[in-house]
Design a protein around this motif. Structure first.
Motif, PDB file in Angstrom:
ATOM      1  N   THR A   1     -19.878 -32.619   2.841  1.00  0.00           N
ATOM      2  CA  THR A   1     -18.701 -33.347   2.357  1.00  0.00           C
ATOM      3  C   THR A   1     -18.617 -34.765   2.896  1.00  0.00           C
ATOM      4  OG1 THR A   1     -17.415 -32.288   4.135  1.00  0.00           O
ATOM      5  CG2 THR A   1     -17.357 -31.254   1.936  1.00  0.00           C
ATOM      6  N   GLY A   2     -19.378 -35.091   3.914  1.00  0.00           N
ATOM      7  CA  GLY A   2     -19.397 -36.453   4.449  1.00  0.00           C
ATOM      8  C   GLY A   2     -20.398 -37.346   3.744  1.00  0.00           C
ATOM      9  N   GLY A   3     -21.189 -36.788   2.811  1.00  0.00           N
ATOM     10  CA  GLY A   3     -22.145 -37.576   2.053  1.00  0.00           C
ATOM     11  C   GLY A   3     -23.547 -37.591   2.631  1.00  0.00           C
ATOM     12  N   TYR A   4     -23.789 -36.842   3.717  1.00  0.00           N
ATOM     13  CA  TYR A   4     -25.109 -36.803   4.343  1.00  0.00           C
ATOM     14  C   TYR A   4     -25.858 -35.527   3.926  1.00  0.00           C
ATOM     15  CZ  TYR A   4     -23.023 -40.436   7.230  1.00  0.00           C
ATOM     16  OH  TYR A   4     -22.395 -41.595   7.659  1.00  0.00           O
ATOM     17  N   ILE A   5     -27.157 -35.512   4.175  1.00  0.00           N
ATOM     18  CA  ILE A   5     -27.957 -34.340   3.856  1.00  0.00           C
ATOM     19  C   ILE A   5     -27.411 -33.122   4.598  1.00  0.00           C
ATOM     20  CG2 ILE A   5     -29.640 -34.752   5.698  1.00  0.00           C
ATOM     21  CD1 ILE A   5     -30.554 -33.455   2.210  1.00  0.00           C
TER      22      ILE A   5
ATOM     23  N   LYS B   1     -22.988 -24.190   8.522  1.00  0.00           N
ATOM     24  CA  LYS B   1     -21.612 -24.581   8.173  1.00  0.00           C
ATOM     25  C   LYS B   1     -21.488 -24.737   6.656  1.00  0.00           C
ATOM     26  CE  LYS B   1     -21.009 -26.895  12.633  1.00  0.00           C
ATOM     27  NZ  LYS B   1     -20.707 -28.171  13.335  1.00  0.00           N
ATOM     28  N   VAL B   2     -21.571 -23.591   5.988  1.00  0.00           N
ATOM     29  CA  VAL B   2     -21.593 -23.612   4.520  1.00  0.00           C
ATOM     30  C   VAL B   2     -20.270 -24.092   3.933  1.00  0.00           C
ATOM     31  CG1 VAL B   2     -23.363 -21.825   4.362  1.00  0.00           C
ATOM     32  CG2 VAL B   2     -20.947 -21.168   4.436  1.00  0.00           C
ATOM     33  N   HIS B   3     -19.183 -24.050   4.718  1.00  0.00           N
ATOM     34  CA  HIS B   3     -17.894 -24.520   4.218  1.00  0.00           C
ATOM     35  C   HIS B   3     -17.870 -26.037   4.050  1.00  0.00           C
ATOM     36  CE1 HIS B   3     -17.675 -24.783   8.595  1.00  0.00           C
ATOM     37  NE2 HIS B   3     -16.739 -25.726   8.442  1.00  0.00           N
ATOM     38  N   LYS B   4     -18.890 -26.728   4.591  1.00  0.00           N
ATOM     39  CA  LYS B   4     -18.959 -28.177   4.470  1.00  0.00           C
ATOM     40  C   LYS B   4     -19.929 -28.640   3.383  1.00  0.00           C
ATOM     41  CE  LYS B   4     -17.537 -29.439   9.141  1.00  0.00           C
ATOM     42  NZ  LYS B   4     -17.850 -30.281  10.336  1.00  0.00           N
ATOM     43  N   ILE B   5     -20.412 -27.713   2.588  1.00  0.00           N
ATOM     44  CA  ILE B   5     -21.325 -28.089   1.498  1.00  0.00           C
ATOM     45  C   ILE B   5     -20.541 -28.805   0.392  1.00  0.00           C
ATOM     46  CG2 ILE B   5     -22.807 -27.191  -0.345  1.00  0.00           C
ATOM     47  CD1 ILE B   5     -23.607 -24.913   1.471  1.00  0.00           C
ATOM     48  N   ASP B   6     -21.085 -29.891  -0.095  1.00  0.00           N
ATOM     49  CA  ASP B   6     -20.534 -30.579  -1.261  1.00  0.00           C
ATOM     50  C   ASP B   6     -21.192 -29.975  -2.502  1.00  0.00           C
ATOM     51  OD1 ASP B   6     -19.596 -32.235  -3.205  1.00  0.00           O
ATOM     52  OD2 ASP B   6     -20.616 -34.044  -2.501  1.00  0.00           O
TER      53      ASP B   6
END
Length: 355
Positions: free
Chosen positions: A189-193, A241-246
């Protein structure tokens, strides 16, 4: 009184002629009756010659047909019972994930000389992003082959009657994901890989460039002459941390996996190559995995076969689960090395021994 002069009484003409005609008519009628009478009593002998047998004649018409033998020879009639149908079975033996060589291929052939209907599964793209054939579309540094790999693959696909399955790791591909994070890589979600729990990276199935890359590689594998492409790692990461996947959209994530399968099928179907997918046993049994995005009812109708690593006593239940969502899709169990297979029927894949 005397009659008038010049006239005498009239008595008619041709009396004898009428009698002749009457007699002739009677003869014609009698002849016709005789013809009809005799036609009713015409019989044919054994050679087809006509004879007249009148009602007052005794006995059968003379026949020149050969008489049957008084004591015909006895014939023993033997009824051949149909052979019992042998249940079909197709055993696929999987090679280790490494570049195929002529040495490895020869060793595999020697090991299956007595195997009935043996097929082979060869890994041509693994979960580390390594590609084990000369792929023109591969990203830089992904191709890992030996000097005789092309010859060994050619020998395998040209073996008469042998089915060759290519294992193809799909979305778990750190090399391709890092090569173009914005266009192909799965991001957080932060735009990084995004890094999973094993510090590895994945492709994003919602991105057209990622799907195009995978479909291009699949087309090259099909061109090698394989019979089947077995897609593995068709999922989102389930560790870390799959909850942070975009997920790159608000739609259901299973639709992103389905779109990739539809595009792969559009590439492979015209080439006559079977499209299969490997799913975890839990997904086949339960029907879905919310984290991975894998949903059996969505995936199974889009492929020809569903594979799953399982045990022999689970085959029937898993086969029924697949059939319940797609009658045209076949379930194929992947069994650990050393599993007894003599009593198994249908299709099954035997995994290589570890180490």
């Amino acid at each position: 009184m005397a009659g008038a002069k010049g006239y005498s009484s009239y008595r008619g003409r041709g009396g004898k002629g009428k009698i002749f005609l009457a007699v002739l008519l009677i003869l014609v009628i009698a002849a016709a009756c005789l013809v009809i009478f005799f036609q009713q009593h015409v019989v044919y002998d054994g050679n087809g010659r006509p004879q007249i047998v009148l009602p007052w004649q005794n006995g059968e018409p003379e026949s020149t047909a050969p008489l049957p033998e008084e004591n015909p020879p006895e014939v023993d009639l033997i009824v051949q019972a149909p052979e019992p149908e042998v249940p079909s079975r197709s055993l696929t033996l999987s090679l280790n994930a490494a570049p195929l060589t002529m040495e490895a291929w020869s060793a595999w052939q020697a090991g299956v000389q007595n195997q009935e209907r043996a097929a082979v599964a060869v890994t041509l793209k693994d979960s580390a992003g390594k590609i084990y054939f000369d792929a023109a579309r591969a990203i830089s540094g992904a191709v890992q082959t030996k000097a005789d790999t092309a010859g060994a693959i050619s020998a395998a696909v040209s073996t008469d009657g042998l089915q060759v399955t290519a294992r193809f790791s799909c979305l778990h591909d750190a090399r391709a994901a890092n090569s173009n994070v914005r266009a192909m890589g799965l991001r957080n979600t932060g735009g990084y890989i995004f890094y999973d729990g094993n510090n590895s990276q994945w492709l994003d199935p919602s991105k057209p460039a990622a799907r195009e890359y995978l479909c291009g590689l699949a087309a090259e594998i099909a061109a090698l002459g394989v019979d089947e492409i077995l897609v593995t790692d068709l999922s989102y990461p389930t560790e870390g941390k799959v909850h942070k996947i975009d997920y790159n959209g608000d739609g259901p994530i299973e639709e992103n996996l389905a779109q990739l399968l539809r595009e792969l099928r559009a590439v492979l179907e015209p080439l006559g190559v079977t499209l299969s997918v490997e799913l975890p046993e839990s997904v086949v049994s339960l029907g879905f995995d919310e984290i991975s995005g894998q949903k059996l009812s969505v995936i199974a109708p889009l492929v020809d076969r569903v594979y799953s690593v399982t045990a022999a006593d689970r085959i029937e239940a898993l086969s029924s689960a697949v059939a319940a969502v797609s009658e045209s899709t076949v379930f194929v169990p992947e069994l650990p090395a050393g599993t007894p297979t003599e009593q198994l029927t249908g299709m099954f894949l035997l995994l290589p021994a570890e180490g």
